[in-house]
Design an enzyme around this catalytic site. Structure first.
Site, PDB file in Angstrom:
ATOM      1  N   HIS A   1       0.666  -1.161  -0.006  1.00  0.00           N
ATOM      2  CA  HIS A   1      -0.008  -0.042  -0.123  1.00  0.00           C
ATOM      3  C   HIS A   1       0.891   1.187  -0.156  1.00  0.00           C
ATOM      4  O   HIS A   1       2.004   1.042   0.715  1.00  0.00           O
ATOM      5  CB  HIS A   1      -0.778   0.161   1.333  1.00  0.00           C
ATOM      6  CG  HIS A   1      -1.495   1.478   1.540  1.00  0.00           C
ATOM      7  ND1 HIS A   1      -2.475   1.754   0.703  1.00  0.00           N
ATOM      8  CD2 HIS A   1      -0.887   2.329   2.381  1.00  0.00           C
ATOM      9  CE1 HIS A   1      -2.755   3.057   1.537  1.00  0.00           C
ATOM     10  NE2 HIS A   1      -1.661   3.428   2.160  1.00  0.00           N
TER      11      HIS A   1
ATOM     12  N   GLU B   1      -2.543   8.893   7.499  1.00  0.00           N
ATOM     13  CA  GLU B   1      -2.097   7.496   7.361  1.00  0.00           C
ATOM     14  C   GLU B   1      -1.048   7.363   8.299  1.00  0.00           C
ATOM     15  O   GLU B   1      -0.935   6.282   8.938  1.00  0.00           O
ATOM     16  CB  GLU B   1      -2.163   7.047   6.144  1.00  0.00           C
ATOM     17  CG  GLU B   1      -3.261   6.796   5.113  1.00  0.00           C
ATOM     18  CD  GLU B   1      -3.029   6.425   3.845  1.00  0.00           C
ATOM     19  OE1 GLU B   1      -2.026   5.882   3.239  1.00  0.00           O
ATOM     20  OE2 GLU B   1      -4.289   6.178   3.097  1.00  0.00           O
TER      21      GLU B   1
HETATM   22  P1  ATP Z   1      -3.886   0.765  -1.605  1.00  0.00           P
HETATM   23  O1  ATP Z   1      -4.656   1.640  -1.112  1.00  0.00           O
HETATM   24  O2  ATP Z   1      -3.714  -0.629  -1.045  1.00  0.00           O
HETATM   25  O3  ATP Z   1      -2.361   1.418  -1.734  1.00  0.00           O
HETATM   26  P2  ATP Z   1      -4.621   1.453  -4.271  1.00  0.00           P
HETATM   27  O4  ATP Z   1      -4.451   2.841  -3.940  1.00  0.00           O
HETATM   28  O5  ATP Z   1      -3.806   0.890  -5.362  1.00  0.00           O
HETATM   29  O6  ATP Z   1      -4.254   0.661  -3.301  1.00  0.00           O
HETATM   30  P3  ATP Z   1      -7.296   1.472  -4.092  1.00  0.00           P
HETATM   31  O7  ATP Z   1      -8.400   1.953  -4.835  1.00  0.00           O
HETATM   32  O8  ATP Z   1      -7.226   2.244  -2.957  1.00  0.00           O
HETATM   33  O9  ATP Z   1      -6.059   1.031  -4.771  1.00  0.00           O
HETATM   34  O10 ATP Z   1      -7.913   0.056  -3.449  1.00  0.00           O
HETATM   35  C1  ATP Z   1      -7.490  -0.480  -2.133  1.00  0.00           C
HETATM   36  C2  ATP Z   1      -7.274  -1.843  -2.032  1.00  0.00           C
HETATM   37  O11 ATP Z   1      -8.564  -2.599  -2.225  1.00  0.00           O
HETATM   38  C3  ATP Z   1      -6.391  -2.277  -3.469  1.00  0.00           C
HETATM   39  O12 ATP Z   1      -4.971  -2.087  -3.021  1.00  0.00           O
HETATM   40  C4  ATP Z   1      -6.892  -3.627  -3.667  1.00  0.00           C
HETATM   41  O13 ATP Z   1      -6.174  -4.670  -2.823  1.00  0.00           O
HETATM   42  C5  ATP Z   1      -8.199  -3.691  -3.185  1.00  0.00           C
HETATM   43  N1  ATP Z   1      -8.817  -3.282  -4.561  1.00  0.00           N
HETATM   44  C6  ATP Z   1      -9.069  -2.225  -5.219  1.00  0.00           C
HETATM   45  N2  ATP Z   1      -9.911  -2.226  -6.103  1.00  0.00           N
HETATM   46  C7  ATP Z   1     -10.303  -3.566  -5.990  1.00  0.00           C
HETATM   47  C8  ATP Z   1     -11.096  -4.589  -7.030  1.00  0.00           C
HETATM   48  N3  ATP Z   1     -11.784  -3.922  -8.110  1.00  0.00           N
HETATM   49  N4  ATP Z   1     -11.298  -5.981  -6.704  1.00  0.00           N
HETATM   50  C9  ATP Z   1     -10.825  -6.219  -5.512  1.00  0.00           C
HETATM   51  N5  ATP Z   1     -10.077  -5.773  -4.709  1.00  0.00           N
HETATM   52  C10 ATP Z   1      -9.743  -4.244  -5.163  1.00  0.00           C
HETATM   53 MG    MG Z   2      -5.495   3.455  -2.143  1.00  0.00          MG
END
Ligand code: ATP
Ligand code: MG
Length: 143
Positions: free
Chosen positions: A117, A128
């Site tokens: 993350h 965070e």
């Molecule tokens: P993170 O917040 O973990 O750094 P990110 O910012 O790249 O990841 P976010 O959109 O914030 O992505 O989503 C948080 C987390 O939720 C992702 O890391 C992923 O593990 C999960 N996630 C996001 N989109 C999906 C999806 N479409 N299906 C399953 N899990 C998802």
């Molecule tokens: Mg994120």
């Protein structure tokens, strides 16, 4: 460019695969300083609070289950443009779409279990970091 701090988490899949050291090396190789770091096991409440922005998403419950499935390593990274730099080092959320040489391309298995993350903006980085670290746990370099 300005010096920023960002929150990074090495997620349970990458810790379980014994990739902590290799992932931390990626940050140091790009001149990000690790100014705080600890291994913890997230409670359900802590994981739900951290990802509360996603609480209405269909993947929320599975995300919380995954994040509590094993220990994580949380760190504060500091450096020029640290927030976006870390996002570039991490690669796309879905490892199938991540660029060559990124952490998610090299260590993540799926969008559900995607190794790391990283904070996505200045304001979320501040929130965070405070969610995981007291001020006196952040160790600025002296050498
Ligand atoms: P993170 O917040 O973990 O750094 P990110 O910012 O790249 O990841 P976010 O959109 O914030 O992505 O989503 C948080 C987390 O939720 C992702 O890391 C992923 O593990 C999960 N996630 C996001 N989109 C999906 C999806 N479409 N299906 C399953 N899990 C998802
Ligand atoms: Mg994120």
């Amino acid at each position: 460019m300005s010096v920023e701090k960002t929150l990074s988490i090495i997620k349970p899949d990458a810790v379980g695969d014994n990739n902590v050291g290799k992932i931390l090396q990626r940050f140091e190789d790009k001149n990000l300083e690790i100014v705080a770091s600890k291994m913890i096991r997230l409670s359900k409440e802590k994981a739900e609070g951290f990802y509360s922005i996603h609480k209405d998403k269909p993947f929320f419950n599975s995300l919380v289950k995954f994040m509590t499935s094993g220990p994580v390593v949380v760190q504060v990274l500091k450096g020029d443009n640290a927030i976006m730099k870390n996002r570039e080092i991490m690669g796309a959320t879905n490892p199938a779409e991540a660029n060559e040489g990124t952490i998610r391309k090299d260590f993540a298995k799926s969008i559900d279990e995607n190794a790391v993350h990283g904070s996505d903006a200045l304001e979320t980085a501040k929130i965070e970091i405070e969610y995981f670290f007291e001020n006196d746990e952040i160790c600025e370099r002296t050498k």
